[in-house]
Design an enzyme around this catalytic site. Structure first.
Site, PDB file in Angstrom:
ATOM      1  N   ASP A  32      48.663  71.495 -35.922  1.00  0.00           N
ATOM      2  CA  ASP A  32      48.900  71.607 -34.551  1.00  0.00           C
ATOM      3  C   ASP A  32      48.648  73.051 -33.910  1.00  0.00           C
ATOM      4  O   ASP A  32      49.074  74.042 -34.109  1.00  0.00           O
ATOM      5  CB  ASP A  32      50.494  71.531 -33.966  1.00  0.00           C
ATOM      6  CG  ASP A  32      50.885  71.816 -32.827  1.00  0.00           C
ATOM      7  OD1 ASP A  32      50.772  70.659 -31.880  1.00  0.00           O
ATOM      8  OD2 ASP A  32      51.314  72.951 -32.218  1.00  0.00           O
ATOM      9  N   TYR A  69      46.022  79.379 -28.113  1.00  0.00           N
ATOM     10  CA  TYR A  69      46.293  80.079 -29.290  1.00  0.00           C
ATOM     11  C   TYR A  69      44.842  80.460 -29.740  1.00  0.00           C
ATOM     12  O   TYR A  69      44.763  81.616 -30.734  1.00  0.00           O
ATOM     13  CB  TYR A  69      46.581  78.833 -30.525  1.00  0.00           C
ATOM     14  CG  TYR A  69      47.853  78.339 -30.394  1.00  0.00           C
ATOM     15  CD1 TYR A  69      48.730  78.665 -29.396  1.00  0.00           C
ATOM     16  CD2 TYR A  69      48.244  77.244 -31.104  1.00  0.00           C
ATOM     17  CE1 TYR A  69      49.867  78.115 -29.129  1.00  0.00           C
ATOM     18  CE2 TYR A  69      49.474  76.654 -30.840  1.00  0.00           C
ATOM     19  CZ  TYR A  69      50.265  77.117 -29.913  1.00  0.00           C
ATOM     20  OH  TYR A  69      51.565  76.433 -29.706  1.00  0.00           O
ATOM     21  N   LYS A 122      46.251  71.528 -27.228  1.00  0.00           N
ATOM     22  CA  LYS A 122      46.860  71.354 -25.738  1.00  0.00           C
ATOM     23  C   LYS A 122      45.977  71.863 -24.724  1.00  0.00           C
ATOM     24  O   LYS A 122      45.449  73.094 -25.123  1.00  0.00           O
ATOM     25  CB  LYS A 122      48.255  72.051 -26.112  1.00  0.00           C
ATOM     26  CG  LYS A 122      49.163  71.591 -27.265  1.00  0.00           C
ATOM     27  CD  LYS A 122      50.357  72.435 -27.402  1.00  0.00           C
ATOM     28  CE  LYS A 122      50.945  72.438 -28.708  1.00  0.00           C
ATOM     29  NZ  LYS A 122      50.330  73.148 -29.641  1.00  0.00           N
ATOM     30  N   HIS A 131      50.277  71.273 -21.999  1.00  0.00           N
ATOM     31  CA  HIS A 131      51.061  72.332 -22.788  1.00  0.00           C
ATOM     32  C   HIS A 131      52.491  72.460 -22.107  1.00  0.00           C
ATOM     33  O   HIS A 131      53.320  72.670 -22.943  1.00  0.00           O
ATOM     34  CB  HIS A 131      50.297  73.579 -22.766  1.00  0.00           C
ATOM     35  CG  HIS A 131      50.766  74.418 -24.066  1.00  0.00           C
ATOM     36  ND1 HIS A 131      49.867  75.437 -24.642  1.00  0.00           N
ATOM     37  CD2 HIS A 131      51.806  74.603 -24.659  1.00  0.00           C
ATOM     38  CE1 HIS A 131      50.483  75.999 -25.248  1.00  0.00           C
ATOM     39  NE2 HIS A 131      51.790  75.492 -25.509  1.00  0.00           N
TER      40      HIS A 131
END
Length: 276
Positions: free
Chosen positions: A47, A52, A77, A110
């Site tokens: 994930d 990120y 996301k 998100h």
């Protein structure tokens, strides 16, 4: 229910299946070691997210692992500031480039921040990307039932997945009940409460089964019908967090953990499920 194994999957409304345990790579700037350890010990689900900034590392880890791409379930996301119809389409293409893949298994919005108009525009774009074969399954994250009902009212198919902060102290029961009623799989992020699992109840249960606090939390999540996404940057902990398929919590112990719920007060992250 059938005994869970590392390769167990859960069916989604999109027609695809998802492995029941995933590796989270939140804020892991060097996630390749964790990803490689996960894939080597049996994880088949990672994930990630655009915010990120490690999509490329995840893609490279999958290639280095030797596990065929079609055996690894990849989630990412779209970040809030990229949303809207055109921004979402561009984000999908950029994610594909980052990963080095020609499709993404699950693409999530998100959060519900930035309002109804952008939420629906972004969702429509992801459905278009799905029709184009770039995404296999569309979902959301941090959505309340009201946010999902906006999607229904707009005439779109409901998301197949809703990913929310969910652990023994923040069980998001209204969201889980709604999702189960509507055939939406619930993914649990922060299932290890960022290491703050030192409840006397969980400690007692961990000692009973000769397991770690983290393993008890992951097992509770699995037996609750959720898809937990434990995160660690340490390969040894990544492997340990998956050592949860050789025991089963008793109904009494499940009930004891269920009773630890503090509702929204138990959240340890942003948890924007009530965004307007």
């Amino acid at each position: 229910m059938a005994p869970l194994t590392p390769i167990s999957t859960i069916s989604m409304s999109s027609g695809f299946t998802m492995p029941v345990l995933g590796l989270g790579v939140f804020r892991n700037d060097d996630c390749q070691p964790a990803c490689l350890a996960a894939l080597e010990c049996g994880y088949r689900h990672i994930d990630s997210a655009r915010v990120y900034y490690n999509e490329a590392q995840v893609g490279e880890a999958v290639r280095k692992s030797g596990v065929p791409r079609d055996q690894v379930f990849i989630t990412t996301k779209i970040y809030d500031l990229e949303r809207g119809f055109d921004g979402a389409l561009q984000a999908v293409d950029d994610s594909l480039k980052n990963f080095g893949f020609n499709y993404i298994d699950l693409y999530l919005i998100h959060s519900p921040l930035f309002g109804k108009t952008k939420r629906l525009e972004t969702y429509r774009a992801l459905l278009e990307a799905k029709e184009a074969g770039k995404i296999r399954t569309v979902g959301v994250s941090n959505y309340s039932p009201d946010h999902i009902e906006e999607i229904r009212a707009a005439g779109y198919e409901l998301p197949a997945v809703n990913q929310v902060e969910l652990h023994p102290f923040c069980q998001q029961q209204p969201i889980v009940e709604y999702c189960k009623k509507n055939g939406i799989v619930v993914q649990a992020y922060t299932p290890l409460v960022r290491g703050k699992l030192d409840s006397p109840v969980i400690l007692e249960i961990a000692q009973k089964y000769n397991k770690t606090l983290a393993q008890v939390a992951v097992r509770w999540s699995l037996q609750s019908g959720l898809v937990p996404l434990p995160k660690s940057s340490q390969p040894k902990r990544v492997v340990a967090n998956a050592d949860v398929f050789d025991f089963e919590l008793s109904p009494e112990d499940m009930t004891k953990i269920d009773a630890l719920d503090r509702g929204k007060d138990g959240a340890v992250t942003w948890n924007p499920v009530d965004a307007a």
